[in-house]
Write an enzyme that holds these catalytic residues in place. Structure first.
Site, PDB file in Angstrom:
ATOM      1  CB  ILE A 154      24.076  21.696  18.092  1.00 59.95           C
ATOM      2  CG1 ILE A 154      25.534  21.088  18.573  1.00 59.95           C
ATOM      3  CG2 ILE A 154      23.083  21.011  18.647  1.00 59.95           C
ATOM      4  CD1 ILE A 154      25.561  21.334  19.906  1.00 59.95           C
ATOM      5  CG  ASP A 155      23.809  26.349  14.731  1.00 58.12           C
ATOM      6  OD1 ASP A 155      23.607  25.676  13.754  1.00 58.12           O
ATOM      7  OD2 ASP A 155      23.080  27.269  15.389  1.00 58.12           O
ATOM      8  CE  LYS A 156      33.991  27.627  14.707  1.00 56.54           C
ATOM      9  NZ  LYS A 156      34.988  28.463  13.659  1.00 56.54           N
ATOM     10  NE  ARG A 257      22.797  31.368  15.981  1.00 57.92           N
ATOM     11  CZ  ARG A 257      23.942  31.324  15.300  1.00 57.92           C
ATOM     12  NH1 ARG A 257      23.939  29.985  14.706  1.00 57.92           N
ATOM     13  NH2 ARG A 257      24.620  32.089  14.864  1.00 57.92           N
TER      14      ARG A 257
END
Length: 343
Positions: A154-156, A257
């Site tokens: 998953i993204d930062k 997103r």
């Protein structure tokens, strides 16, 4: 490309490699596992065998045993954890929020702000650095390098659940579920505005923008990118923002997103997709102050990987895990709730 040259097919997360190999017309009878060892670069015999046992290898669309004898023109497909391409990963004593662990896997609740694996600009302080420190024998693919145990990411600045494999077989077994989209993944996110429909499905290919490779665009006509489907449901409407539950049917990079921006509702405080600006309401006075206070509570987008469900590699039982929203995320919702009530 000759018939026996493997065709590498990029997958949705770039964490697995997918091959399609067609046996040539003069192929003599040879065991499937031995054939694949000869035709898949950098794949150990153990990795191939685990992939076959995990049903991640098919011949002519059918699940097949390692002892199957390859015949001319057989079409063999594989989806295996990607061989690592990074440099050596240094162990770091970083605390992990482990919510479940057994002999073959563990579930980690990643905080927002933590990078999942080392890459340019983030070589230390990552989840993988922490895993290497706490667990000595996670599967890596080869040479003890790469992304130990990592099946997805998953993204930062997205918080929430990640499943980590502790054995090569578990890695292959879980990788197949992600590739088949049979994993249940639910996210909670705060978006700008109130969607016209309280629940719906967003369908649109997701691919890298030609203007900025860090940003993903949505291509409704299917001309570019990869097929992506997001199901959403509004949990709470707060006039200017909405708390939304998203279920991923596919798992493309930045999918939620990009999809939310595409329908006109960027994720709150998402700097990459324009959500870090006031997009609803006025841009001055107490309202502006309240929004900026909310922005300051998050390192980035208000997005949390809340639940994860999958079939266990050894018990074959369905496992379901859920986490609470992080305190700062909950605090933002409370601030919006209070503001709306008293306006």
């Amino acid at each position: 490309m000759s018939p026996t040259d493997p065709e590498i097919i990029s997958d949705e997360d770039d964490l697995f490699e997918h091959y399609r190999i067609v046996a040539d017309k003069g192929q003599g009878a040879i065991r499937l596992d031995k054939y694949l060892n000869l035709h898949v670069a950098n794949a150990s015999r153990t990795k191939i065998q685990n992939g076959i046992e995990a049903e991640a290898v098919k011949v002519n669309g059918n699940i097949t045993k390692a002892s199957y004898k390859v015949k001319p023109f057989d079409v063999i497909t594989l989806s295996l954890p990607e061989p690592p391409r990074d440099t050596e990963i240094l162990p770091e004593n970083i605390a992990l929020d482990i919510i479940y662990e057994d002999d073959v896997l563990l579930l980690v609740n990643k905080p927002a702000g933590m990078v999942v694996h080392p890459a340019f600009g983030n070589w230390t302080g990552t989840l993988i650095n922490a895993l290497v420190y706490h667990f000595q024998s996670l599967p890596t693919g080869r040479n003890g390098e790469g992304r130990p145990g990592l099946v997805h990411r998953i993204d930062k600045d997205t918080s929430g659940l990640l499943v980590i494999a502790k054995t090569e077989f578990a890695m292959s077994f879980l990788a197949k579920q992600f590739f088949d989209h049979s994993i249940e993944r639910t996210y909670h996110t705060l978006i700008w505005g109130e969607p016209k429909l309280e629940r719906g499905t967003i369908i649109g290919n997701v691919g890298r923008s030609a203007k900025d490779r860090r940003v993903m665009d949505v291509f409704e006509d299917g001309s570019q990118g990869k097929h992506a489907v997001t199901h959403y449901e509004v949990i709470r409407s707060l006039r200017y923002v909405s708390l939304v539950k998203c279920n991923l049917e596919t798992g493309r990079t930045h999918q939620i997103r990009a999809h939310m921006k595409h329908i006109g509702h960027p994720i709150f405080n998402d700097p990459t997709y324009g959500g870090d600006k006031i997009l609803r309401g006025i841009s001055n006075g107490s309202y502006k102050t309240m929004v900026e206070n909310c922005f300051s509570l998050l390192p980035g987008q208000a997005l949390h990987a809340k639940s994860l469900g999958f079939v266990h590699p050894t018990t074959r039982e369905w496992m379901q895990f859920d986490t609470e929203l992080p305190p700062n995320f909950q605090s933002i919702i409370e601030k919006w709730d209070s503001y709306v009530k008293y306006q």
